[in-house]
Design an enzyme around this catalytic site. Sequence first.
Site, PDB file in Angstrom:
ATOM      1  N   ARG A 139       0.854  -1.177   0.000  1.00 11.20           N
ATOM      2  CA  ARG A 139       0.000   0.000   0.000  1.00 11.20           C
ATOM      3  C   ARG A 139       0.893   1.230   0.000  1.00 11.20           C
ATOM      4  O   ARG A 139       1.845   1.301   0.781  1.00 11.20           O
ATOM      5  CB  ARG A 139      -0.857  -0.023   1.267  1.00 11.20           C
ATOM      6  N   TYR A 156      -3.120  11.602   6.127  1.00 16.37           N
ATOM      7  CA  TYR A 156      -3.281  10.242   6.630  1.00 16.37           C
ATOM      8  C   TYR A 156      -2.200   9.311   6.060  1.00 16.37           C
ATOM      9  O   TYR A 156      -1.899   9.362   4.858  1.00 16.37           O
ATOM     10  CB  TYR A 156      -4.663   9.682   6.254  1.00 16.37           C
ATOM     11  N   ASP A 161      -5.097   3.829   0.131  1.00 13.99           N
ATOM     12  CA  ASP A 161      -6.182   4.088   1.087  1.00 13.99           C
ATOM     13  C   ASP A 161      -6.588   5.561   1.010  1.00 13.99           C
ATOM     14  O   ASP A 161      -5.791   6.448   1.322  1.00 13.99           O
ATOM     15  CB  ASP A 161      -5.678   3.742   2.506  1.00 13.99           C
ATOM     16  N   HIS A 177      -9.042   6.708   2.832  1.00 14.10           N
ATOM     17  CA  HIS A 177      -9.460   6.987   4.211  1.00 14.10           C
ATOM     18  C   HIS A 177     -10.723   7.844   4.288  1.00 14.10           C
ATOM     19  O   HIS A 177     -10.808   8.804   5.071  1.00 14.10           O
ATOM     20  CB  HIS A 177      -8.309   7.612   5.011  1.00 14.10           C
ATOM     21  N   GLU A 192      -8.981   1.815  -1.427  1.00 13.70           N
ATOM     22  CA  GLU A 192      -9.630   1.539  -0.131  1.00 13.70           C
ATOM     23  C   GLU A 192     -10.406   2.738   0.380  1.00 13.70           C
ATOM     24  O   GLU A 192      -9.936   3.877   0.263  1.00 13.70           O
ATOM     25  CB  GLU A 192      -8.526   1.163   0.861  1.00 13.70           C
ATOM     26  N   GLU A 199     -13.444  -1.131   7.181  1.00  9.22           N
ATOM     27  CA  GLU A 199     -12.696  -1.240   8.439  1.00  9.22           C
ATOM     28  C   GLU A 199     -13.439  -0.616   9.613  1.00  9.22           C
ATOM     29  O   GLU A 199     -13.128  -0.953  10.754  1.00  9.22           O
ATOM     30  CB  GLU A 199     -11.284  -0.665   8.298  1.00  9.22           C
ATOM     31  N   ARG A 204     -13.623  -5.272   4.224  1.00  4.13           N
ATOM     32  CA  ARG A 204     -12.464  -5.064   5.098  1.00  4.13           C
ATOM     33  C   ARG A 204     -12.751  -5.139   6.582  1.00  4.13           C
ATOM     34  O   ARG A 204     -11.950  -4.714   7.414  1.00  4.13           O
ATOM     35  CB  ARG A 204     -11.840  -3.696   4.782  1.00  4.13           C
ATOM     36  N   GLU A 225      -4.195  -7.151   5.567  1.00  6.28           N
ATOM     37  CA  GLU A 225      -3.305  -6.028   5.867  1.00  6.28           C
ATOM     38  C   GLU A 225      -2.292  -6.432   6.933  1.00  6.28           C
ATOM     39  O   GLU A 225      -2.650  -7.106   7.898  1.00  6.28           O
ATOM     40  CB  GLU A 225      -4.149  -4.841   6.361  1.00  6.28           C
ATOM     41  N   TRP A 267     -11.695  12.285   8.946  1.00  4.14           N
ATOM     42  CA  TRP A 267     -10.280  11.960   9.070  1.00  4.14           C
ATOM     43  C   TRP A 267     -10.066  10.563   8.504  1.00  4.14           C
ATOM     44  O   TRP A 267      -9.201  10.292   7.768  1.00  4.14           O
ATOM     45  CB  TRP A 267      -9.804  11.983  10.546  1.00  4.14           C
TER      46      TRP A 267
HETATM   47  O1  EZ4 Z   1      -6.760   4.520  10.293  1.00  5.17           O
HETATM   48  O2  EZ4 Z   1      -6.439   1.541  12.200  1.00  5.17           O
HETATM   49  O3  EZ4 Z   1      -6.074   0.681   6.603  1.00  5.17           O
HETATM   50  N1  EZ4 Z   1      -5.764   1.059   7.671  1.00  5.17           N
HETATM   51  C1  EZ4 Z   1      -6.229   2.150   8.270  1.00  5.17           C
HETATM   52  C2  EZ4 Z   1      -5.758   2.419   9.670  1.00  5.17           C
HETATM   53  C3  EZ4 Z   1      -6.805   3.148  10.516  1.00  5.17           C
HETATM   54  C4  EZ4 Z   1      -6.562   2.911  11.976  1.00  5.17           C
HETATM   55  C5  EZ4 Z   1      -7.676   3.515  12.822  1.00  5.17           C
HETATM   56  O4  EZ4 Z   1      -7.585   3.092  14.134  1.00  5.17           O
HETATM   57  O5  EZ4 Z   1      -6.991   2.877   7.675  1.00  5.17           O
HETATM   58  O6  EZ4 Z   1      -4.550   3.159   9.654  1.00  5.17           O
HETATM   59 CO    CO Z   2      -7.768   1.931   5.901  1.00  3.83          CO
END
Ligand code: EZ4
Ligand code: CO
Length: 402
Positions: free
Chosen positions: A147, A159, A210, A212, A236, A262, A283, A339, A402
């Site tokens: 990733r 992030y 990702d 996020h 992701e 997630e 996920r 992951e 976030w």
């Molecule tokens: O932000 O686990 O794919 N992984 C992620 C992680 C999450 C954290 C949050 O607690 O997106 O880094």
């Molecule tokens: Co993630």
Amino acid sequence: MKITKASVSITSPGRNFVTLKIETDEGIYGLGDGTLNGRELAVAAYLTEHVAPCLIGRDPFQTEDIWQYLYRGAYWRRGPVSMSAIAAVDVALWDIKGKALNTPVYNLLGGRSRDGVLVYAHANGADIDKALDDVARHIDLGYLAVRAQSGIPGLASTYGVPKGGQPYEPAEKGLPKESLWSTEKYLRHVPKLFAKLRDQCGEEVHLLHDCHHRLTPIEAARLGKDLEPYRLFWLEDPTPAELQENFRLIRQHTTTPLAVGEVFNSIWDAQDLIRSQWIDYIRMSIVHAGGLTHMKKVADFAALYNVRTGCHGATDLSPVTMAAALHFGLAVHNFGIQEHMPHTTETDAVFPHHYSFKGGYMHPGDAPGLGVDLDEALAAKYPYQRAYLPINRKLDGTLFDW
Ligand code: EZ4
Ligand code: CO
């Protein structure tokens, strides 16, 4: 066999972990992870005050009945705190069952469907060149899937990119830190990163990214299209998914594979996503989605719709969850990828384990149960420290995802 004790410990060997230990009258015990990043004490209290007293005297082999007892019996359903607490109990019971039957947990989930569990690593850099170097470093370590995240010109932080070359760990001590975000800058930058990465890595390496949860569906659709030439393994969390139909729009516009889940706690969070085939990978993690009992049902439902698993595996999921995820990944037929963010050496010492990494794959080991333990004396040396995930705002101050 009867449950005689259920106790919660919180340790912070670099970051906080909530661990449930269930003991039995036959001397066998099991471990479950209940860590919920930034909200750890809520799960600990839920377990200690509301769950542990109900477990005493029960037969630990009754994993389905105990799961239903804790889920339906609470009347209040779903939610990350409850589902993490249920997961902690469930995983500890599977650990006990494996130990009592003298077999690894994967044998209780259907046995081995493969020789090893494909994992992806996290690579990142403050700029594109540093990210390229970090991807190359992970490929040298043997990873087949990586990733990639990089800093964005004009933004102080983002992030997935740590400051000062430290391993990435999003939770920070003290009150939540705030950062500033610009979708426009991000959307301009990411395709440049992956153009260079695909060029550097060749066709074989699996590349992931990702978002996020920071894009609207139409923005995500555009990013998916822009990234198509670089053949991502997945994009992701392109957009938040409380409204599952968000993914319909993305899906209509791009062939870049999509992964999400997630922050989901239950199959009901993903029902439309899966049934409508809007995603390729689900996920959800074992710790935040009710344990192995519930995740096996998620995987079986997803299998009907060509959706594969891609369990969350960041460092805030303890080695107990990592072990559970590896047993699960070895066993379920529609496994996709797992992951893998290595824990700190302090964390690995607190949780001695049998799982291992070799040539891009992990294996849970063949020890009875989960094959992971808790060194309680060492754990006690790392007391809980309050820590939070950051807050994100747009450049004009509007609170953002976030
Ligand atoms: O932000 O686990 O794919 N992984 C992620 C992680 C999450 C954290 C949050 O607690 O997106 O880094
Ligand atoms: Co993630």
